[in-house]
Design an enzyme around this catalytic site. Structure first.
Site, mmCIF file in Angstrom:
data_model
loop_
_atom_site.group_PDB
_atom_site.id
_atom_site.type_symbol
_atom_site.label_atom_id
_atom_site.label_comp_id
_atom_site.label_asym_id
_atom_site.label_seq_id
_atom_site.Cartn_x
_atom_site.Cartn_y
_atom_site.Cartn_z
ATOM 1 N N TRP A 178 93.226 9.415 19.364
ATOM 2 C CA TRP A 178 93.855 8.689 20.301
ATOM 3 C C TRP A 178 94.134 9.446 21.388
ATOM 4 O O TRP A 178 94.332 8.498 22.630
ATOM 5 C CB TRP A 178 95.061 7.958 19.890
ATOM 6 N N ASN A 179 93.833 10.590 21.812
ATOM 7 C CA ASN A 179 94.487 11.242 22.881
ATOM 8 C C ASN A 179 93.523 10.988 23.933
ATOM 9 O O ASN A 179 93.918 11.092 25.315
ATOM 10 C CB ASN A 179 94.866 12.617 22.661
ATOM 11 N N LYS B 90 84.083 5.245 14.780
ATOM 12 C CA LYS B 90 85.293 4.726 14.377
ATOM 13 C C LYS B 90 86.395 5.393 15.220
ATOM 14 O O LYS B 90 86.727 6.449 15.096
ATOM 15 C CB LYS B 90 85.720 4.817 12.960
ATOM 16 N N GLY C 105 90.488 15.415 15.395
ATOM 17 C CA GLY C 105 91.483 14.896 14.980
ATOM 18 C C GLY C 105 92.620 16.079 14.323
ATOM 19 O O GLY C 105 92.273 17.090 14.532
ATOM 20 N N GLY C 106 93.502 15.678 13.553
ATOM 21 C CA GLY C 106 94.509 16.512 12.855
ATOM 22 C C GLY C 106 93.650 17.436 11.772
ATOM 23 O O GLY C 106 92.726 16.968 11.309
ATOM 24 N N GLU D 191 86.968 19.228 14.987
ATOM 25 C CA GLU D 191 87.677 19.955 16.068
ATOM 26 C C GLU D 191 89.108 19.615 16.004
ATOM 27 O O GLU D 191 89.235 18.376 15.859
ATOM 28 C CB GLU D 191 87.068 19.405 17.577
ATOM 29 N N CYS E 136 94.386 18.852 22.265
ATOM 30 C CA CYS E 136 94.312 19.748 21.516
ATOM 31 C C CYS E 136 94.614 21.094 21.781
ATOM 32 O O CYS E 136 94.814 22.117 21.164
ATOM 33 C CB CYS E 136 92.773 19.643 20.956
ATOM 34 N N GLU F 133 101.371 22.836 14.996
ATOM 35 C CA GLU F 133 100.897 22.045 16.082
ATOM 36 C C GLU F 133 102.013 20.754 16.355
ATOM 37 O O GLU F 133 102.230 19.931 15.336
ATOM 38 C CB GLU F 133 99.615 21.505 15.841
#
Ligand code: TXE
Length: 492
Positions: A151-152, A175, A228-229, A250, A284, A385
Site C-alpha cells: 500500500w505504500n 493484485k 511487501g513484508g 522486495e 521500504c 522493521e
C-alpha cells in the site's frame, strides 16, 4: 462512495460472488470507495484470461517495436493523468499529495524506458565447438506474471513490474494491496486507452490471505513478482516453490543512515530527517537506524530533534503538510507497539513517543515523529522493521564499528553514508551489505538504476537494464547444418 470494478480479460467485472469491501481514507477514517472482493474463482478467470492473451495473435503477433510503442503510449497517458492518479493514492493511503504527485509525474519514465528496451532484447550466436553445428539463443517471455504489491506506493511498485514484464512479452495479473486498490483500477482504464490488447493486463482486488495463494500457486502463473513484508514474502516464496516458479521479492529493511563527524553537518541532519520522516517512515528504504559518530553525537541529536519538531502534520491533501497519517489501522497499532517496546528496552525517547493528538490531525491515525537515542544494536527497535516515523539513534566510534553495526541486520535493502572523505566513501560503499548505497544523499531512485535487496530484503532487481532479465528465459537452439546425422551408436 466510489464503486470500482476489476479488469479481467478486457471486461470490467464485479467479483463472481458479488462481494465487496470498503477502502478507508486514513485521514478522515471514512470509507470512500467500494472494491470487489475477489475469491479464488475470480483469480482463476484472470489468470486464464492472461494465458489466453499470452497465446493470442493480438499480443504474440506484435513485434517488439509495436509492443514497446504501446508502453510508451501508456507512459504518455500516465503523464496526462498523473495528478488525478496521485490524488486517488493520497485518499487511499494518506501519503502526502506532494510526494504522490512527484512519484506519478516520474512514473511514465519506467514505461518509456522499458518500452524503448523492448526491441533491444537480443539473443546471441554462440561460437559452438562442434563442426557443422549452429547454436544461437532466443530470449523469450515466461508467460503469465503474477504481481502482488503493497500500500505504500501502489502504482509505482506495480509499474516497476508491469513495464519490464510487458516489454519482454509476458502478460500480467496484478493484485494491489487491499488497502489501496483504487488507483490500480483507475490505471487499468489507461491500459485500455493505450490499446494494449484485452487480457494482457488483468487487475484483481481482494485480501492477500484470501486470494494470494490462489494467485501465486495457480498452475498457469509462470512467475511471481512481490513487494511487501518479509513474512508474507516468505509465504509467497514457499507457495511459488511448490510450482517451481521464479520469484522476485522486495521485502523492506532496517536501513542504516551513517553520519561521520567529518560530514557536512546540516546536510546530514536533513538527510537523516528525510530518510525516516518522508512518507511517514512507511517506505521500504526508510533510514530507520541513524548511526552517529561519537564526537558529534549529542550535537547531532539536538539539531535533529529541533529540525524534526518543525514538521507540519495534517491533511495529506494539503500541500503544506509534511508528515501524514499512518496508512492502516494494523500498521498504526504496530508502530505504537514498537514505541512501547523501545521504551521497555530502555531506549531514551527524545522526541514524540506516542499518538499525535494535534487538532490538525483530525480523525486520522497519526503518530508523533519519534526519536529514540542511546539505542544498542541488539534492541528490537534496532533490528525489526517498524515501517513508521520512528528513528533509532546508535552511537559509534569508528568506521569498523559503523560497518559492524550496519551489517548486523537480517536486512540489506539500503544504507546512507555522510562524510566528506572520498576514501571512506569508497570503503563504505564496498563493505556495506545492501542493494543500494547512498553517499551524501538518501532515498533517490531512478528507472535507470537497479533496485533490490541483499539478505532478507529479498532478491531480484527492479529498474535498470538488467531488470528485464527477471521476465525472460533463454532458449538455446541447435541446428546441425552438416547434412550428416551421425551414427547414434558411435559416441562423438
Ligand atoms: O504487508 P503484506 P502488510 C512491511 C511493513 C509492514 C508489514 C506488513 O513492515 O508492517 O510489511 O504490512 C498481499 N499470499 N511492509 O500486511 O502482508 C497483500 O494483500 C500472497 C514492507 O500490509 O506484505 C498485499 O497486496 N499475497 C513493504 C501484499 O501482499 C499476500 C511494504 C503486501 O502485503 C498474502 C508494505 C499471501 N498469503 C509493508 N498475504 C515494502 N517492502 O515496501 C498478504 N498478501
Amino acid at each position: 462512495m466510489r464503486d470500482c470494478r476489476m479488469l479481467i480479460g478486457g471486461e470490467w467485472r464485479e467479483a463472481a460472488s458479488g462481494a465487496t469491501f470498503e477502502s478507508i481514507n486514513p485521514f478522515t477514517g471514512k470509507a470512500w470507495a467500494r472494491v470487489p472482493r475477489a475469491a479464488a474463482e475470480d483469480v482463476d478467470h484472470a489468470v486464464r484470461a492472461a494465458r489466453v492473451a499470452f497465446m493470442s495473435p493480438a499480443w504474440r503477433g506484435l513485434n517488439a517495436t509495436q509492443r514497446g510503442k504501446l508502453l510508451t503510449k501508456l507512459g504518455d497517458l500516465v503523464a496526462r493523468d498523473a495528478d488525478a492518479l496521485a490524488e486517488l493514492e493520497t485518499r487511499d493511503n494518506g501519503k502526502l499529495i506532494n510526494e504522490m504527485r512527484a512519484q506519478l509525474r516520474y512514473m511514465p519514465e519506467w514505461f518509456r524506458y522499458f518500452g524503448g528496451l523492448a526491441d533491444k532484447i537480443e539473443g546471441r550466436v554462440i561460437p559452438i565447438d562442434r563442426p557443422g553445428m549452429f547454436n544461437y539463443t532466443l530470449e523469450e517471455p515466461l508467460g503469465v506474471v503474477a504481481a502482488i504489491t503493497p500500500w505504500n506506493s501502489p502504482l509505482m511498485l506495480g509499474a516497476w513490474k508491469l513495464a519490464p514484464a510487458l516489454a519482454a512479452g509476458n502478460t500480467f495479473v496484478w493484485k494491489p494491496s487491499e488497502y489501496t486498490s483504487v488507483s490500480a483500477l483507475e490505471f487499468g482504464k489507461l491500459i485500455e486507452e493505450a490499446g494494449i490488447p484485452p487480457g494482457v493486463v488483468n487487475i484483481v482486488t481482494g485480501y492477500g490471505h484470501e486470494i494470494g495463494e490462489a494467485l501465486v500457486g495457480h498452475e498457469l502463473v509462470a512467475k511471481v513478482a512481490f513487494t511487501g513484508g518479509d513474512a508474507t514474502g516468505a509465504a509467497v516464496y514457499q507457495t511459488a516453490a511448490r510450482g517451481i516458479k521464479p520469484v522476485t521479492l522486495e521485502l523492506g529493511g532496517k536501513s542504516a543512515n551513517i553520519v561521520f563527524a567529518d560530514a557536512d553537518f546540516d546536510n546530514a541532519v536533513k538527510g537523516v530527517v528525510s530518510g525516516i520522516f518522508a512518507a511517514t517512515g512507511q517506505t521500504c528504504v526508510a533510514g530507520s537506524r541513524a548511526l552517529v559518530q561519537r564526537p558529534i553525537y549529542e550535537k547531532f541529536l539536538e539539531a535533529f530533534v529541533a529540525f524534526a519538531k518543525t514538521a507540519r502534520m495534517g491533511d495529506p491533501l494539503d500541500t503544506a503538510t509534511q508528515v501524514g497519517p499512518i496508512t492502516t489501522e494494523p500498521q498504526y497499532r504496530k508502530v505504537l507497539d514498537y514505541i512501547g517496546i523501545a521504551k521497555q528496552e530502555g531506549a531514551r525517547c527524545v522526541l514524540g513517543g506516542g499518538p499525535a493528538k494535534r487538532s490538525e490531525c483530525g480523525a486520522g491515525l497519526f503518530v508523533e515523529p519519534t526519536v529514540f537515542a542511546d539505542v544498542t544494536p541488539s534492541m528490537r527497535i534496532a533490528q525489526e522493521e517498524v515501517f513508521g516515523p520512528v528513528l533509532a539513534v546508535i552511537p559509534f566510534e569508528d568506521e569498523e564499528e559503523a560497518i559492524r553495526i550496519a551489517n548486523g541486520s537480517i536486512y540489506g535493502l539500503a544504507a546512507g553514508v555522510w562524510t566528506k572523505d572520498i576514501a571512506r566513501c569508497l570503503k563504505m560503499a564496498g563493505r556495506l551489505e545492501a542493494g543500494t548505497i547512498w553517499i551524501n544523499t538518501y532515498r533517490v531512485s531512478s528507472y535507470l538504476s537497479p533496485f533490490g535487496g541483499y539478505k532478507r530484503s529479498g532478491f531480484g532487481r527492479e529498474s535498470g537494464l538488467l531488470a528485464i532479465r527477471e521476465y525472460l528465459q533463454e532458449k538455446s537452439v541447435w541446428i546441425d547444418a552438416s547434412g550428416e546425422t551421425p551414427n547414434p551408436f558411435v559416441t562423438r
